[in-house]
Scaffold this motif. Structure first.
Motif, PDB file in Angstrom:
ATOM      1  N   ASP A  15       0.801  -1.196   0.000  1.00 55.46           N
ATOM      2  CA  ASP A  15       0.000   0.000   0.000  1.00 55.46           C
ATOM      3  C   ASP A  15       0.855   1.277   0.000  1.00 55.46           C
ATOM      4  OD1 ASP A  15      -2.547   1.102   0.102  1.00 55.46           O
ATOM      5  OD2 ASP A  15      -2.275   1.569   2.248  1.00 55.46           O
ATOM      6  N   THR A  16       1.973   1.223   0.718  1.00 57.35           N
ATOM      7  CA  THR A  16       2.837   2.405   0.812  1.00 57.35           C
ATOM      8  C   THR A  16       3.355   2.785  -0.572  1.00 57.35           C
ATOM      9  OG1 THR A  16       3.581   1.470   2.898  1.00 57.35           O
ATOM     10  CG2 THR A  16       4.773   3.395   2.085  1.00 57.35           C
ATOM     11  N   LEU A  17       3.825   1.764  -1.296  1.00 58.82           N
ATOM     12  CA  LEU A  17       4.380   2.018  -2.614  1.00 58.82           C
ATOM     13  C   LEU A  17       3.324   2.640  -3.529  1.00 58.82           C
ATOM     14  CD1 LEU A  17       7.183   1.571  -3.625  1.00 58.82           C
ATOM     15  CD2 LEU A  17       6.508  -0.653  -4.502  1.00 58.82           C
ATOM     16  N   LYS A  18       2.128   2.131  -3.425  1.00 57.36           N
ATOM     17  CA  LYS A  18       1.040   2.650  -4.260  1.00 57.36           C
ATOM     18  C   LYS A  18       0.793   4.124  -3.924  1.00 57.36           C
ATOM     19  CE  LYS A  18      -3.776   1.845  -5.584  1.00 57.36           C
ATOM     20  NZ  LYS A  18      -4.121   3.250  -5.473  1.00 57.36           N
ATOM     21  N   LYS A  19       0.721   4.414  -2.641  1.00 57.53           N
ATOM     22  CA  LYS A  19       0.480   5.801  -2.226  1.00 57.53           C
ATOM     23  C   LYS A  19       1.602   6.724  -2.701  1.00 57.53           C
ATOM     24  CE  LYS A  19      -2.294   5.363   1.970  1.00 57.53           C
ATOM     25  NZ  LYS A  19      -2.148   5.271   3.434  1.00 57.53           N
ATOM     26  N   VAL A  20       2.844   6.216  -2.608  1.00 53.50           N
ATOM     27  CA  VAL A  20       3.979   7.035  -3.035  1.00 53.50           C
ATOM     28  C   VAL A  20       3.837   7.368  -4.518  1.00 53.50           C
ATOM     29  CG1 VAL A  20       6.480   7.017  -3.455  1.00 53.50           C
ATOM     30  CG2 VAL A  20       5.568   6.194  -1.262  1.00 53.50           C
ATOM     31  N   PHE A  21       3.569   6.337  -5.328  1.00 57.34           N
ATOM     32  CA  PHE A  21       3.494   6.599  -6.768  1.00 57.34           C
ATOM     33  C   PHE A  21       2.255   7.405  -7.152  1.00 57.34           C
ATOM     34  CE2 PHE A  21       6.696   3.183  -6.940  1.00 57.34           C
ATOM     35  CZ  PHE A  21       7.681   3.948  -7.539  1.00 57.34           C
ATOM     36  N   ASP A  22       1.149   7.163  -6.458  1.00 53.91           N
ATOM     37  CA  ASP A  22      -0.039   7.981  -6.722  1.00 53.91           C
ATOM     38  C   ASP A  22       0.258   9.457  -6.430  1.00 53.91           C
ATOM     39  OD1 ASP A  22      -1.495   5.847  -7.516  1.00 53.91           O
ATOM     40  OD2 ASP A  22      -2.666   5.633  -5.657  1.00 53.91           O
ATOM     41  N   SER A  23       0.976   9.698  -5.333  1.00 54.16           N
ATOM     42  CA  SER A  23       1.294  11.087  -4.958  1.00 54.16           C
ATOM     43  C   SER A  23       2.195  11.750  -5.992  1.00 54.16           C
ATOM     44  CB  SER A  23       2.012  11.150  -3.614  1.00 54.16           C
ATOM     45  OG  SER A  23       1.387  10.352  -2.658  1.00 54.16           O
ATOM     46  N   LEU A  24       3.000  10.929  -6.684  1.00 50.10           N
ATOM     47  CA  LEU A  24       4.017  11.501  -7.574  1.00 50.10           C
ATOM     48  C   LEU A  24       3.682  11.287  -9.052  1.00 50.10           C
ATOM     49  CD1 LEU A  24       7.194  10.438  -5.558  1.00 50.10           C
ATOM     50  CD2 LEU A  24       5.875  12.555  -5.424  1.00 50.10           C
ATOM     51  N   HIS A  25       2.381  11.167  -9.363  1.00 54.12           N
ATOM     52  CA  HIS A  25       1.981  10.833 -10.736  1.00 54.12           C
ATOM     53  C   HIS A  25       2.533  11.811 -11.778  1.00 54.12           C
ATOM     54  CE1 HIS A  25      -1.004  14.109 -10.789  1.00 54.12           C
ATOM     55  NE2 HIS A  25      -1.029  13.871  -9.486  1.00 54.12           N
ATOM     56  N   ASN A  26       2.743  13.066 -11.398  1.00 55.01           N
ATOM     57  CA  ASN A  26       3.186  14.076 -12.373  1.00 55.01           C
ATOM     58  C   ASN A  26       4.677  14.392 -12.255  1.00 55.01           C
ATOM     59  OD1 ASN A  26       2.952  15.137  -9.851  1.00 55.01           O
ATOM     60  ND2 ASN A  26       1.973  17.047 -10.477  1.00 55.01           N
ATOM     61  N   ILE A  27       5.424  13.543 -11.545  1.00 51.37           N
ATOM     62  CA  ILE A  27       6.850  13.825 -11.307  1.00 51.37           C
ATOM     63  C   ILE A  27       7.703  12.819 -12.074  1.00 51.37           C
ATOM     64  CG2 ILE A  27       8.673  13.929  -9.546  1.00 51.37           C
ATOM     65  CD1 ILE A  27       6.689  16.040  -8.887  1.00 51.37           C
ATOM     66  N   ASP A  28       8.790  13.328 -12.628  1.00 48.00           N
ATOM     67  CA  ASP A  28       9.728  12.492 -13.333  1.00 48.00           C
ATOM     68  C   ASP A  28      10.656  11.822 -12.300  1.00 48.00           C
ATOM     69  OD1 ASP A  28      10.914  11.482 -15.489  1.00 48.00           O
ATOM     70  OD2 ASP A  28      11.859  13.363 -16.167  1.00 48.00           O
ATOM     71  N   VAL A  29      10.403  10.559 -11.992  1.00 44.88           N
ATOM     72  CA  VAL A  29      11.235   9.860 -11.000  1.00 44.88           C
ATOM     73  C   VAL A  29      12.391   9.171 -11.731  1.00 44.88           C
ATOM     74  CG1 VAL A  29      11.293   8.020  -9.260  1.00 44.88           C
ATOM     75  CG2 VAL A  29       9.312   9.538  -9.405  1.00 44.88           C
ATOM     76  N   ARG A  30      13.606   9.500 -11.322  1.00 43.30           N
ATOM     77  CA  ARG A  30      14.796   9.031 -12.043  1.00 43.30           C
ATOM     78  C   ARG A  30      15.240   7.632 -11.583  1.00 43.30           C
ATOM     79  NH1 ARG A  30      19.076   7.662 -13.584  1.00 43.30           N
ATOM     80  NH2 ARG A  30      20.869   8.806 -14.341  1.00 43.30           N
ATOM     81  N   MET A  31      15.120   7.354 -10.276  1.00 43.13           N
ATOM     82  CA  MET A  31      15.489   6.044  -9.738  1.00 43.13           C
ATOM     83  C   MET A  31      14.590   5.720  -8.549  1.00 43.13           C
ATOM     84  SD  MET A  31      19.680   6.263  -9.577  1.00 43.13           S
ATOM     85  CE  MET A  31      20.037   4.804  -8.640  1.00 43.13           C
TER      86      MET A  31
END
Ligand code: ASP
Ligand code: MG
Length: 440
Positions: free
Chosen positions: A390-406
């Motif tokens: 669930d944590t991972l999902k929340k993290v990625f949902d929060s960052l949907h518009n961010i370019d994550v490099r790693m």
């Protein structure tokens, strides 16, 4: 016995020293009080050393004089009696004469360590004069008599314990001791230090060596917060953290505690409390063995990261490739924070790019290298968070518009780290604050 450590701003003004005096006399438990230098002093001493190493004596002299002026007005405000003022003037005379003598001898690294030690020597001696004026019974303990580092510049708790025991045995009637943070003696017996911000480390080492009931770190914020209060709109203090969680947070950017200061307390199981001198009754943060609860506690950001992508010149990552890559970093004593690999490439991050050019050149002898500077590691920290999908999902949902490099997930059970461009940091921290903590 408890340890109370006060940072530079907590002793940065005479009236702040008065507050410290109140805090250390509130209860009757015996204590060792560890002080930093008056805020700004160590920076000035670093600059003085830098001028001297560059042969700029006039500039060094000017800085010394300005610092002296600062302390002259500090002591006139600090103490009232002629007797105390005279004693304080003698202390300033001794230490500023020392700095002026250094101006005349040739500079070397060992001498620089002596220069850097002046800040903590001054703050503790002046504070002791003030306590005497107030009639507060105490003993000043020279940290140089018991704080030591070994041939690898590492402190050994058991060695410090023996020395401290011997020093304390001289004062059976005393239950309030004042000592310097940061400074120590190295294996050659010279004055040395535990690196910038090292007073927290001193406090934790002393707490472990003295088997203290608690190691209190007094600053000017109500403990560790769930996010960076300088960047996001709303943060909340964290009531309790485990040593593992605190270590991750301190290492990945929470400025409140020196990262190395966790291990002595953890190894000897001494609880650490982060408290606020401006609001002594606020609960602060308690750090101890067990986490209070599972789940995300905080996010922290570490700037100044360089990402290096290393692509094998062969099509696939042949075995031995990672070893070759890591050997290059080892050769240049550059530690790696994050690693991700794919079939043909590996990306790593470093926070020290002093040898970047040499590293790049060597890597290029067997791979294609590209470099992205100005990156930030954002770490999401909490007990067992990696076990909760669930944590991972929340993290990625929060960052949907961010370019994550790693992304680094699974290396530690208590940490998920992502790498983003530093330009996106503020947005990332704010969006995680909303997504993970519901704080707008
Ligand atoms: N005075 C030293 C510094 O500024 C040590 C410390 O305050 O923790 O780095
Ligand atoms: Mg500090």
């Amino acid at each position: 016995m408890k340890i109370m450590k006060f940072g530079g701003t907590s002793v940065g003004k005479p009236h702040r020293m008065y507050e410290v005096a109140n805090l250390i006399t509130k209860d009757s438990e015996s204590k060792i009080v560890v002080l930093s230098a008056v805020s700004g002093t160590t920076n000035n001493l670093v600059e003085i050393g830098a001028f001297l190493s560059a042969g700029k004596k006039a500039e060094a002299k000017e800085k010394i004089d300005i610092l002296n002026q600062h302390y002259q007005s500090f002591i006139t405000e600090l103490v009232k009696s002629v007797d105390a003022l005279t004693k304080a003037q003698e202390v300033l005379k001794e230490h500023f004469e020392f700095l002026n003598i250094i101006l005349r001898i040739s500079y070397n690294e060992a001498l620089n360590k002596d220069i850097l030690a002046q800040g903590e020597l001054l703050s503790t001696k002046l504070f002791s004069i003030y306590l005497n004026e107030k009639g507060i019974k105490h003993q000043l303990l020279p940290a140089l008599d018991f704080m030591s580092i070994d041939v690898n510049d590492e402190p050994q708790v058991e060695v410090i314990r023996e020395k401290l025991k011997a020093v304390l045995a001289n004062f059976p009637q005393i239950d309030l001791f004042i000592t310097q943070g940061y400074i120590c003696r190295n294996a050659r017996g010279e004055v040395d230090n535990l690196k910038r911000g090292g007073s927290d480390y001193s406090a934790s080492l002393i707490a472990a060596a003295a088997n203290a009931s608690v190691c209190e770190i007094w600053t000017d914020i109500n403990g560790m917060h769930n996010n960076d209060p300088r960047i996001v709109n709303k943060t909340v203090p964290i009531e309790q953290l485990s040593f593992d969680e605190a270590a991750e947070l301190a290492y990945f950017g929470a400025k409140i505690l020196h990262p190395a200061s966790i291990w002595p307390a953890q190894q000897y199981n001494i609880p650490v409390r982060l408290l606020n001198t401006m609001e002594p009754d606020a609960g602060g943060t308690l750090i101890k063995e067990a986490p209070a609860s599972l789940g995300v506690k905080a996010v922290a950001a570490k700037d100044g990261i360089t990402a290096i992508n290393i692509k094998s010149s062969r099509m696939l990552l042949a075995y031995g490739f990672l070893r070759k890559v890591f050997e290059v970093f080892e050769k240049y004593r550059t530690s790696i924070d994050m690693v991700t690999t794919s079939e043909v490439a590996v990306s790593v991050t470093i926070d020290n790019d002093a040898s970047l050019a040499e590293i790049k050149k060597e890597l290029e002898s067997f791979s294609t290298v590209s470099i992205d500077a100005a990156q930030t590691i954002v770490s999401i920290v909490g007990a067992e968070i990696a076990a909760h999908p669930d944590t991972l999902k929340k993290v990625f949902d929060s960052l949907h518009n961010i370019d994550v490099r790693m992304v680094s997930y699974g290396g530690s059970a208590h940490n998920i780290s992502i790498l983003v461009a530093s330009a996106d940091k503020n947005r990332v921290l704010q969006q995680l604050n909303t997504g993970l903590f519901g704080l707008e």
